[in-house]
Structure formats: C-alpha cells, structure tokens
Design an enzyme around this catalytic site. Structure first.
Site, PDB file in Angstrom:
ATOM      1  N   GLU A   1     -43.029  -8.687 -41.695  1.00  0.00           N
ATOM      2  CA  GLU A   1     -43.684  -7.394 -41.973  1.00  0.00           C
ATOM      3  C   GLU A   1     -45.148  -7.583 -42.348  1.00  0.00           C
ATOM      4  O   GLU A   1     -45.939  -6.657 -42.255  1.00  0.00           O
ATOM      5  CB  GLU A   1     -42.947  -6.643 -43.073  1.00  0.00           C
ATOM      6  CG  GLU A   1     -42.985  -7.266 -44.446  1.00  0.00           C
ATOM      7  CD  GLU A   1     -42.291  -6.396 -45.492  1.00  0.00           C
ATOM      8  OE1 GLU A   1     -42.163  -5.186 -45.297  1.00  0.00           O
ATOM      9  OE2 GLU A   1     -41.874  -6.950 -46.522  1.00  0.00           O
TER      10      GLU A   1
ATOM     11  N   ARG B   1     -48.517   4.674 -49.060  1.00  0.00           N
ATOM     12  CA  ARG B   1     -47.262   5.041 -48.385  1.00  0.00           C
ATOM     13  C   ARG B   1     -47.270   4.641 -46.913  1.00  0.00           C
ATOM     14  O   ARG B   1     -46.237   4.652 -46.261  1.00  0.00           O
ATOM     15  CB  ARG B   1     -47.021   6.549 -48.507  1.00  0.00           C
ATOM     16  CG  ARG B   1     -46.862   7.029 -49.940  1.00  0.00           C
ATOM     17  CD  ARG B   1     -47.018   8.531 -50.040  1.00  0.00           C
ATOM     18  NE  ARG B   1     -45.938   9.246 -49.418  1.00  0.00           N
ATOM     19  CZ  ARG B   1     -44.828   9.645 -50.065  1.00  0.00           C
ATOM     20  NH1 ARG B   1     -44.708   9.369 -51.344  1.00  0.00           N
ATOM     21  NH2 ARG B   1     -43.870  10.297 -49.453  1.00  0.00           N
TER      22      ARG B   1
ATOM     23  N   ASN C   1     -43.608  16.688 -44.523  1.00  0.00           N
ATOM     24  CA  ASN C   1     -43.060  15.333 -44.558  1.00  0.00           C
ATOM     25  C   ASN C   1     -41.572  15.466 -44.299  1.00  0.00           C
ATOM     26  O   ASN C   1     -40.892  16.253 -44.943  1.00  0.00           O
ATOM     27  CB  ASN C   1     -43.308  14.687 -45.936  1.00  0.00           C
ATOM     28  CG  ASN C   1     -42.707  13.295 -46.009  1.00  0.00           C
ATOM     29  OD1 ASN C   1     -42.512  12.644 -44.983  1.00  0.00           O
ATOM     30  ND2 ASN C   1     -42.404  12.834 -47.210  1.00  0.00           N
ATOM     31  N   GLY C   2     -41.045  14.722 -43.314  1.00  0.00           N
ATOM     32  CA  GLY C   2     -39.618  14.781 -42.999  1.00  0.00           C
ATOM     33  C   GLY C   2     -39.439  14.958 -41.497  1.00  0.00           C
ATOM     34  O   GLY C   2     -40.351  14.734 -40.708  1.00  0.00           O
TER      35      GLY C   2
ATOM     36  N   TRP D   1     -47.337   9.629 -40.959  1.00  0.00           N
ATOM     37  CA  TRP D   1     -46.683   8.418 -40.436  1.00  0.00           C
ATOM     38  C   TRP D   1     -45.848   8.927 -39.273  1.00  0.00           C
ATOM     39  O   TRP D   1     -44.846   9.616 -39.472  1.00  0.00           O
ATOM     40  CB  TRP D   1     -45.820   7.806 -41.524  1.00  0.00           C
ATOM     41  CG  TRP D   1     -45.184   6.490 -41.184  1.00  0.00           C
ATOM     42  CD1 TRP D   1     -45.802   5.268 -41.119  1.00  0.00           C
ATOM     43  CD2 TRP D   1     -43.812   6.254 -40.844  1.00  0.00           C
ATOM     44  NE1 TRP D   1     -44.881   4.292 -40.795  1.00  0.00           N
ATOM     45  CE2 TRP D   1     -43.676   4.863 -40.608  1.00  0.00           C
ATOM     46  CE3 TRP D   1     -42.692   7.062 -40.728  1.00  0.00           C
ATOM     47  CZ2 TRP D   1     -42.448   4.284 -40.269  1.00  0.00           C
ATOM     48  CZ3 TRP D   1     -41.480   6.490 -40.395  1.00  0.00           C
ATOM     49  CH2 TRP D   1     -41.363   5.112 -40.158  1.00  0.00           C
TER      50      TRP D   1
ATOM     51  N   GLU E   1     -34.856 -12.354 -46.987  1.00  0.00           N
ATOM     52  CA  GLU E   1     -36.040 -11.687 -47.538  1.00  0.00           C
ATOM     53  C   GLU E   1     -37.308 -12.417 -47.122  1.00  0.00           C
ATOM     54  O   GLU E   1     -38.307 -11.785 -46.755  1.00  0.00           O
ATOM     55  CB  GLU E   1     -35.923 -11.616 -49.063  1.00  0.00           C
ATOM     56  CG  GLU E   1     -37.191 -11.313 -49.826  1.00  0.00           C
ATOM     57  CD  GLU E   1     -37.849  -9.977 -49.479  1.00  0.00           C
ATOM     58  OE1 GLU E   1     -37.250  -9.200 -48.713  1.00  0.00           O
ATOM     59  OE2 GLU E   1     -38.975  -9.748 -49.949  1.00  0.00           O
TER      60      GLU E   1
ATOM     61  N   CYS F   1     -45.022  10.088 -44.555  1.00  0.00           N
ATOM     62  CA  CYS F   1     -46.103  11.062 -44.682  1.00  0.00           C
ATOM     63  C   CYS F   1     -46.343  11.395 -46.152  1.00  0.00           C
ATOM     64  O   CYS F   1     -45.444  11.305 -46.976  1.00  0.00           O
ATOM     65  CB  CYS F   1     -45.734  12.350 -43.952  1.00  0.00           C
ATOM     66  SG  CYS F   1     -45.405  12.106 -42.231  1.00  0.00           S
TER      67      CYS F   1
ATOM     68  N   HIS G   1     -23.313 -23.104 -35.864  1.00  0.00           N
ATOM     69  CA  HIS G   1     -22.478 -22.181 -35.064  1.00  0.00           C
ATOM     70  C   HIS G   1     -23.299 -21.425 -34.036  1.00  0.00           C
ATOM     71  O   HIS G   1     -22.913 -20.342 -33.605  1.00  0.00           O
ATOM     72  CB  HIS G   1     -21.744 -21.218 -36.010  1.00  0.00           C
ATOM     73  CG  HIS G   1     -20.807 -21.906 -36.942  1.00  0.00           C
ATOM     74  ND1 HIS G   1     -19.628 -22.498 -36.551  1.00  0.00           N
ATOM     75  CD2 HIS G   1     -20.922 -22.176 -38.279  1.00  0.00           C
ATOM     76  CE1 HIS G   1     -19.024 -23.057 -37.574  1.00  0.00           C
ATOM     77  NE2 HIS G   1     -19.781 -22.875 -38.645  1.00  0.00           N
TER      78      HIS G   1
ATOM     79  N   LYS H   1     -40.446 -10.799 -45.140  1.00  0.00           N
ATOM     80  CA  LYS H   1     -41.831 -10.846 -45.639  1.00  0.00           C
ATOM     81  C   LYS H   1     -42.766 -11.371 -44.564  1.00  0.00           C
ATOM     82  O   LYS H   1     -43.848 -10.821 -44.334  1.00  0.00           O
ATOM     83  CB  LYS H   1     -41.885 -11.747 -46.888  1.00  0.00           C
ATOM     84  CG  LYS H   1     -41.406 -11.060 -48.144  1.00  0.00           C
ATOM     85  CD  LYS H   1     -42.500 -10.175 -48.693  1.00  0.00           C
ATOM     86  CE  LYS H   1     -42.069  -8.975 -49.477  1.00  0.00           C
ATOM     87  NZ  LYS H   1     -41.017  -8.138 -48.978  1.00  0.00           N
TER      88      LYS H   1
ATOM     89  N   LYS I   1     -44.471   2.731 -47.256  1.00  0.00           N
ATOM     90  CA  LYS I   1     -43.996   2.214 -48.548  1.00  0.00           C
ATOM     91  C   LYS I   1     -42.691   2.900 -48.952  1.00  0.00           C
ATOM     92  O   LYS I   1     -41.832   2.295 -49.554  1.00  0.00           O
ATOM     93  CB  LYS I   1     -45.056   2.455 -49.628  1.00  0.00           C
ATOM     94  CG  LYS I   1     -44.666   1.907 -51.000  1.00  0.00           C
ATOM     95  CD  LYS I   1     -44.488   0.413 -50.976  1.00  0.00           C
ATOM     96  CE  LYS I   1     -44.059  -0.141 -52.297  1.00  0.00           C
ATOM     97  NZ  LYS I   1     -43.733  -1.576 -52.240  1.00  0.00           N
TER      98      LYS I   1
HETATM   99  C1  AGP Z   1     -40.078  -4.390 -48.398  1.00  0.00           C
HETATM  100  O1  AGP Z   1     -41.091  -5.398 -48.335  1.00  0.00           O
HETATM  101  C2  AGP Z   1     -40.206  -3.375 -47.318  1.00  0.00           C
HETATM  102  N1  AGP Z   1     -41.455  -2.698 -47.466  1.00  0.00           N
HETATM  103  C3  AGP Z   1     -39.008  -2.473 -47.152  1.00  0.00           C
HETATM  104  O2  AGP Z   1     -37.988  -3.246 -46.586  1.00  0.00           O
HETATM  105  C4  AGP Z   1     -38.439  -1.799 -48.424  1.00  0.00           C
HETATM  106  O3  AGP Z   1     -37.850  -2.768 -49.250  1.00  0.00           O
HETATM  107  C5  AGP Z   1     -37.361  -0.809 -47.985  1.00  0.00           C
HETATM  108  O4  AGP Z   1     -37.985   0.182 -47.190  1.00  0.00           O
HETATM  109  C6  AGP Z   1     -36.633  -0.145 -49.163  1.00  0.00           C
HETATM  110  O5  AGP Z   1     -37.559   0.580 -49.930  1.00  0.00           O
HETATM  111  P1  AGP Z   1     -37.067   1.102 -51.388  1.00  0.00           P
HETATM  112  O6  AGP Z   1     -36.755  -0.104 -52.199  1.00  0.00           O
HETATM  113  O7  AGP Z   1     -38.232   1.896 -51.910  1.00  0.00           O
HETATM  114  O8  AGP Z   1     -35.837   1.953 -51.160  1.00  0.00           O
END
Ligand code: AGP
Length: 606
Positions: free
Chosen positions: A486, A27, A99-100, A74, A479, A2, A502, A483, A601
C-alpha cells in the site's frame, strides 16, 4: 473516503470550508470542490487532484457567500474528472455533496431523465440534487422534501445540500456514513467527522442512521426517519490542535511511527484499573460468560485480530474466529459457540466492520468496539468500548493504531484468562510488567532507521517480495506485505513459513527478497528450517527478529534486530521495523507516503 463539510452563517465561508477540507485530506481523495450561495445564485469551484489546485482556483476567483458546502471525492461511481467532482448542481437551484453509494441511482436517474432532468456527471450522487429539485417543484418544504427523498434512495449516505429557494439553511442526512453537526456561536457547520470542525467548534451533534436535519446559523433541527423532531444531545469533543501538524517529521506516517511508545503507553493505561490491574472494561462475570469471540475487522485491523487469536486461545482457552468484516455477514455464518463480537477499527467508521458488528448484534452477540476514534459510529453502537489511545492517525497506512490495537487486545486476553481462571494474578502481573516495558523497547527499535535504510534502498527496486512468519508472527507477515504494497506499490505476499513447501516456494528465484520474522518461541527451529529452504533456492533473507535470535541465524543477507523480547510480545515490537522498512522503501520510491494512490483512511462504503 469522501469528505464533506458545510457552513451556514459564516462570513466568506469558502475560506473556512477550504481549511476544513484540508483537515479531511488524510481520508484520501482524487478531486475536490466548494459551492456557495451568493446573491441568490449558486457559485461553484471544483478541481481534480490535490486541494492546492482548488485553492489556486479560489484564489483566482473567490467564491462569495455566507453559506456553502465542500467535498473531497474518493471516486466510486464515475472516473476522476472535474465534471464528476462534487458539489453537484441541479437546475442551478440545488447543490449537493455526498459520501457513500446510492445503490439504486440508475433507476432513479432513468425516471428523472424521462421527466426532463438533465444530468452532467457519471456519478450516483447527482441524483440526490435532482430529487430535491423535483420535491421542491412539487411544493414540498425542506423537511418533507427530505423525508420523501430518503424514502426513495437505498444505500449508504451522508450528504449536505443547499438550495437557492432556502438560502438560510443546509439540509443534511446520514445513513451508515458518519456526519457531525458543529454548533458555533453565530454559525453552524457540518463535517464527515469532528476533526474537520475542531478549529471552529467543539460542540458537536452526531446524527444517527436515517436522521436528517435542517442546519441554520442559529442552530439545528434534527428529525428521525418518521419525520418526528428528535433531540440529539450535543457533546464537547476533545480538541486536537496538533492535528494538522507533522511535528517536524517529513510525513505523518513517520511521525506516527515515532508516536508508538506513547500510543502503547496510553492504551495500556486505558486498560489498567484503579488498582493497577489489567482490565477489559467489563466485570469478571461478564468475561466469564464469554464462550467464544468473533473478531470483525478489515485490512491492518484484521491482521491485529489474527495476532490476538493466538493470545486469547492460548491464555484464556476461548475459541476465536477472525472474520473479514466484508465477508462475514454475507455468508450467514453459524454463530455458536460465539456469543461475543469484537469490532476492531482505527477509524470506527469502516462500513464493512460496522455492518458486520450490526449483524453480530442482530444474532444476539454482545458487541465490543475496539476503536481509536472515541465518538465514531462503531463506538457509539457497541455494547462496550475498548479504547486505543493512539491519538489521531492521519497517515493512510496504519501504524501506531495497529500496535495500540495489539496492546489493548493482549490486555483483553490477559484479563479474560484471569477471569476464566486459566492464569493467576502473578502470571497476569508478569505479563502486565512486560507490556509496561514495551514503550521503552519500542523507543529503542525506533533507532533502527539507519540500519533499515540500505535494506529499503535495495527493496525499492524489486518487483515482488515475500514476507514469512510462523505462529503469531504469521499475521505480522501478512501486515508487512500489506504495508509494502500500500505504500510502495511493490507486489508482496505474506505466508505462514510452514506453508511455503506446499506451493509458494515455487516462487523463489535467485535474489528474491524474503522478509523473515522470527522470535525465540517453540516454533523457531521449524521456522528457521522453512527459511533455510528458501535461502537454499536463492532467496535473499531479510531477517527481522530480536538480538538474541539474530545471533543464532546464519542464513540471512540482512539482519534487523530489535531488543530481546518475550516471544509473547514479539508481534508488537517487530511491527516497528516492519513499518519502518515499508516507510523507507516508499520514500525511496517517491510515492505519496501519507496518501497512497487509490487508498482512503476510512473506507465508509461496502
Ligand atoms: C492499513 O494500513 C490500511 N490503511 C487499511 O487496511 C485499514 O487498516 C483498513 O481499511 C481498516 O481501517 P479501520 O481500522 O479504520 O477500520
């Protein structure tokens, strides 16, 4: 996560609040709203979906008033609906944005409902508005009312509230979720981060945990938890005029992929001392005192730590534990021999990572914050800050911050190894020279868009994909899978190449895409054998490697080759085609590249 904004003393503030919310869109959110106080009454506009919907509602019937609050939601508690969108209003007297997560919101709501309060949403946040109505009804002044409310709630919060009983002020508070107070010439503002306010003022006061404040047009009064006034110094934050500008690219993510030569170069500069040597922002005796490093992070940042483990252990011979921040402090970890914790976070606000770092500090470890946002919560609480200089990263999927993190972590590993005496100055200089060459090589790798586009076209129609890597390329396989997941919503899994036999090799069927990461290191032969095993069972191998390696591979159906690179730095350079592949696949699929569904974000809830 949020986003919250607020303004007091700004004429027709709903327009400036809408603009501030647009600066927080990165965000991630699913609804938004604004409320103001005008002629003694609360006016409210909320909309589901993108901010353009709220903009249209405001255009149709503007909100008057010089004090207001705004929110991008969010969803955590309660579905995506206008009724659950913030601001929440109680008794037409108090309006709040939050927010929270209020962990004990259910019992509070039950108590308030039995006292006659009527709730209109399924959210946890609405209890805050009713608690303030209850406090004001009992005759409490704003500061005392706030202290009472904060004493009752549990959980993470950053909230801003306004009340028709006190139309000249915003009431704000924070615990674990960030909140910045912007001090203007004739008005004051609040925002989840300084980015939202940077076009209004660069003079910012950051609240600390359990602080609360009364924000008026002419200034702020900040209180700490015990009710005493406290002087939180204002700071001048860097302007970021290019923030809301995609620079001619189609998406922020595309722009940020292209910014990686600069992100790496600037981050390297931040890790180079005045004599041109790599530094870890701490004296050699402090480095020599490091017996073991716990690396705390989430998501892409966690995968950066897993790459760094290969560098720190092989170069500096210091044990490294890579911990998922959300798991670490809940399992009462044994901390020996680790006496140093590095929290890696692009936003510097991931609550999982912040809480894990706080736990490590409580266990007596020295804490290092490796962040991309200078004044973030992790940066402010860590003993030492290792800065990435990637610049604001707006696309939800992390790209330039990831390669900047890797650059800083490699510099840290070299400085640590030299301080420990495991490498000498000439070896350190040799690696430094290779890192200095990286921006140029990354620049060349950015020329791969046209090579990768047909591969992405094919990948966009599959249901599932595997990513394989061995050694320090294994975390890059993880990673790469993240990518693709997501951004394009295609299921993907990353595995260590050697692990396939395995079990996971049972997944291989005809034409299954396997993205294979390869470099000319000591594991290349073994990794190639693992890939041949997959290819022999029908897998379509999409090879991502450097030009020298690509020439030696005969089992790939697609080859994406970056310039020849020392295997030590391969995880940084190969990250670029991995990102481009995921980006172009998502573009093919037409997903929301910069704000993928369900994602935020900066995840400021646990
Ligand atoms: C990365 O592509 C993602 N959006 C997500 O995994 C992100 O890396 C993770 O939420 C950690 O965020 P930060 O690096 O701001 O702590």
């Amino acid at each position: 996560m949020c986003g919250i904004v607020g303004a007091v003393g700004h004429k027709q503030c709903s327009l400036v609040l809408l603009d501030a919310l647009k600066r927080l869109e990165y965000r991630g959110y699913d609804s938004s709203g604004i409320s103001t106080i005008n002629k003694g009454a609360i006016a409210l506009k909320r909309a589901v979906g993108k901010i353009v919907n709220l903009d249209a509602a405001l255009t149709e019937s503007p909100l008057e008033g010089d004090i207001g609050i705004g929110h991008t939601r969010w969803a955590t508690h309660g579905g995506v609906s206008e009724a659950n969108a913030h601001p929440h209003v109680a008794s037409n007297r108090v309006s709040i944005v939050h927010n929270g997560i209020i962990e004990n919101h259910r019992e509070i709501q039950q108590r308030l409902e039995s006292a006659g309060h009527h709730f209109s949403s399924d959210t946890d946040s609405e209890v805050l508005a009713h608690l303030f109505v209850e406090a004001f009804d009992s005759g409490m002044e704003p500061a005392i009312a706030t202290q009472q409310v904060l004493a009752e709630i549990e959980g993470a919060y950053a909230f801003a509230l306004m009340a028709i009983d006190y139309p000249e002020m915003l009431i704000v508070a924070r615990n674990a979720s960030p909140l910045a107070l912007g001090i203007g010439d004739h008005a004051c503002y609040i925002g989840s981060d300084a980015i939202a306010l940077s076009h209004l003022t660069r003079k910012v006061v950051y609240l600390e945990d359990h602080d609360y404040a009364l924000v008026r047009a002419d200034g702020v009064s900040v209180y700490q938890a015990d009710g005493a006034l406290v002087d939180r110094k204002a700071m001048i934050v860097a302007a970021s005029p290019g923030l809301v500008d995609k620079g001619g690219y189609r998406h922020y993510m595309e722009k940020e992929i292209h910014e990686q030569p600069d992100a790496i170069g600037h981050s390297l500069a931040a890790m180079t001392d005045e004599n041109g040597h790599l530094t870890a922002q701490m004296p050699d005796d402090a480095l020599r005192a490091i017996d073991g490093v716990v690396m705390l992070a989430a998501g892409t940042s966690h995968y950066a730590t897993q790459v760094a483990r290969y560098w720190v252990e092989s170069l500096a011979r210091v044990p490294v534990a890579c911990e998922l921040a959300s798991e670490y402090h809940y399992r009462q970890p044994a901390t020996k021999p680790f006496n140093t914790a590095i929290a890696i976070s692009q936003s510097g606000e991931s609550l999982d990572t912040l809480m894990a770092m706080r736990y490590a500090a409580k266990c007596g470890m020295n804490t290092i914050g490796l962040v991309n946002v200078p004044n973030s919560s992790i940066a402010r609480e860590a003993d030492t800050v290792l800065p990435t200089r990637a610049g604001p990263e707006i696309g939800v999927a992390s790209t330039k911050a990831f390669t900047a993190q890797l650059t800083v972590l490699l510099c840290f590993a070299v400085a640590l190894a030299r301080a420990k005496g495991h490498i000498d100055n000439s070896q350190a200089s040799s690696i430094h020279a290779k890192i200095q060459a990286l921006p140029g090589l990354v620049g060349k790798a950015l020329g791969l868009f046209d090579v990768i586009r047909p591969v992405a076209h094919q990948l966009s129609s599959v249901r599932s994909a595997l990513y394989l890597g061995r050694g320090a390329l294994y975390p890059l396989a993880l990673e790469g899978a993240l990518k693709l997941k997501e951004l394009s919503y295609i299921h993907a899994e990353g595995f260590a190449s050697g692990e396939m036999k395995h079990g996971p090799i049972a997944l291989i069927e005809d034409d299954m895409p396997v993205v294979a990461l390869l470099t000319a290191d000591h594991l290349m032969g073994k990794a190639s054998n693992n890939l041949r095993e997959a290819s022999a069972r029908g897998a379509k191998i999409i090879l991502i490697s450097d030009a020298k390696v690509a020439k030696e591979v005969d089992y790939a159906t697609s080859v994406i080759a970056v310039p020849t690179i020392d295997p030590l730095l391969a995880p940084i350079l190969l990250a670029v085609p991995v990102q481009i592949l995921a980006y172009l696949t998502a573009v093919e699929k037409g997903t929301d590249v910069d704000q993928p569904r369900n994602l935020a974000k900066s995840v400021t809830v646990e």
